[in-house]
Enzyme design. Structure first.
Site, PDB file in Angstrom:
ATOM      1  N   LYS A   1       0.871  -1.191   0.000  1.00  0.00           N
ATOM      2  CA  LYS A   1       0.000   0.000   0.000  1.00  0.00           C
ATOM      3  C   LYS A   1       0.898   1.227   0.000  1.00  0.00           C
ATOM      4  CE  LYS A   1      -4.189   1.512   2.379  1.00  0.00           C
ATOM      5  NZ  LYS A   1      -4.898   1.970   1.199  1.00  0.00           N
TER       6      LYS A   1
ATOM      7  N   GLU B   1      -9.962  -4.722  -9.169  1.00  0.00           N
ATOM      8  CA  GLU B   1     -10.604  -4.114  -7.993  1.00  0.00           C
ATOM      9  C   GLU B   1     -11.158  -2.771  -8.435  1.00  0.00           C
ATOM     10  OE1 GLU B   1      -7.813  -3.201  -4.843  1.00  0.00           O
ATOM     11  OE2 GLU B   1      -6.250  -2.651  -6.269  1.00  0.00           O
TER      12      GLU B   1
HETATM   13  N1  PMP Z   1      -8.043  -1.522  -2.832  1.00  0.00           N
HETATM   14  C1  PMP Z   1      -7.426  -0.338  -2.790  1.00  0.00           C
HETATM   15  C2  PMP Z   1      -6.697   0.133  -3.998  1.00  0.00           C
HETATM   16  C3  PMP Z   1      -7.468   0.444  -1.620  1.00  0.00           C
HETATM   17  O1  PMP Z   1      -6.847   1.621  -1.569  1.00  0.00           O
HETATM   18  C4  PMP Z   1      -8.191  -0.028  -0.501  1.00  0.00           C
HETATM   19  C5  PMP Z   1      -8.293   0.803   0.743  1.00  0.00           C
HETATM   20  N2  PMP Z   1      -7.198   0.623   1.591  1.00  0.00           N
HETATM   21  C6  PMP Z   1      -8.820  -1.278  -0.597  1.00  0.00           C
HETATM   22  C7  PMP Z   1      -8.727  -2.000  -1.776  1.00  0.00           C
HETATM   23  C8  PMP Z   1      -9.587  -1.861   0.567  1.00  0.00           C
HETATM   24  O2  PMP Z   1      -8.705  -2.298   1.564  1.00  0.00           O
HETATM   25  P1  PMP Z   1      -9.128  -2.290   3.087  1.00  0.00           P
HETATM   26  O3  PMP Z   1     -10.335  -3.151   3.229  1.00  0.00           O
HETATM   27  O4  PMP Z   1      -7.948  -2.842   3.807  1.00  0.00           O
HETATM   28  O5  PMP Z   1      -9.409  -0.871   3.461  1.00  0.00           O
END
Ligand code: PMP
Length: 292
Positions: free
Chosen positions: A151, A184
């Protein structure tokens, strides 16, 4: 009231929370971050967020100057200093101050800051009525070039897709892999329900290992709903019975149209609703206590 921000070991008022223009987080997006939620006086799935943070740091050879216990304390301190029980927490670790070249070895110490603030959510009607999505033309980063599991502070790939959704007047959009599989959305993971079964794209296609995605899979299993990781394309989305998105800020949110096609009967579906309720119960009842 001004927020107190954790910055390199101190809690400072937000107007004093400044970092150097030579920080490689600013110059190159070199760094990592987490978005975490606190509900009802508890931090939800903190360990999973820290796992992702410290794994990302290892992959980038970024030596976080706080161990996990110290990081946990810094997060809890920031929440306490701002007297928060329900909050969105943004935790950022940058490569730190260096020179104008790329070389991270010139950066002596990573910068760590934590912002905890009241959460701004999608309006309630989005959850009742469901979202309209488009498929973005911007492809998700090829995982062979940049692992989507890290991330990182470099979010331009997602931002370019987000600009497409804003221009189309919709809140989110599907991002495809370079081979045209659904990966996604710009800031959330995606799930389909087909014939009573839950499917979500596998991580290797190039999506973030969302914490909410993982919780959703666990909740489905508890409810006896089969959940699997499978590759699929936009046609499978158009033909799904239900579709929903998952993320820390959005939680579980239904999708009712994609590229103008109604999903199922064009209303949030029963499995989405039931998982959303189970998620709400879980967030109210588990987590790391902020106030002891
Ligand atoms: N995909 C992306 C690109 C994101 O930025 C996020 C948010 N962090 C998510 C998926 C969802 O992840 P999470 O459930 O850990 O917030």
């Amino acid at each position: 009231m001004a927020l107190l921000i954790y910055l390199d070991g101190e809690l400072v008022p937000e107007e004093q929370a400044k970092i150097s223009v030579f920080d490689h987080g600013v110059l190159y997006g070199d760094g990592i971050f987490e978005g975490i939620r606190a509900y009802n006086g508890r931090v939800f799935r903190l360990e999973a967020h820290l796992d992702r943070l410290y794994d990302g740091a290892r992959a980038l050879q970024l030596d976080i100057p706080l161990d996990r216990t110290q990081m946990t304390e810094a997060i809890l301190e920031t929440l306490r200093a701002n007297q928060l029980r329900d909050a969105y927490i943004r935790l950022v670790v940058t490569r730190g101050v260096g020179d104008l070249g790329l070389d991270p070895q010139k950066c002596l110490r990573p910068t760590v800051f934590i912002i905890a603030d009241a959460i701004e959510l999608y309006p309630e009607e989005f959850y009742d009525k469901g979202l309209e999505l488009i498929t973005c033309s911007t492809r998700r980063n090829d995982p062979a070039a940049l692992d989507a599991g890290i991330k990182s502070l470099n979010y331009l790939n997602n931002i370019l897709a987000k600009m497409e959704t804003t221009q189309a007047g919709v809140p989110e959009g599907i991002m495809l892999s370079s081979e045209d599989y659904v990966a996604e959305c710009t800031g959330v993971n995606i799930f389909l329900v087909s014939s009573g079964k839950l499917i979500t794209p596998p991580l290797h296609i190039g999506n973030l290992a969302g914490i909410t995605r993982q919780v959703t899979i666990e909740l489905a299993q508890q409810q006896g709903i089969s959940a699997s990781e499978e590759l699929f394309r936009t046609k499978e989305v158009y033909c799904a019975d239900e579709c929903f998105l998952t993320g820390t800020a959005a939680e579980l949110i239904p999708v009712v149209t994609v590229d103008g096609r109604s999903i199922g009967d064009g209303k949030p579906g029963p499995i989405t609703k039931s998982l959303r309720e189970a998620f709400a119960d879980l967030t109210q009842s588990e987590g790391t206590p902020i106030y002891g």
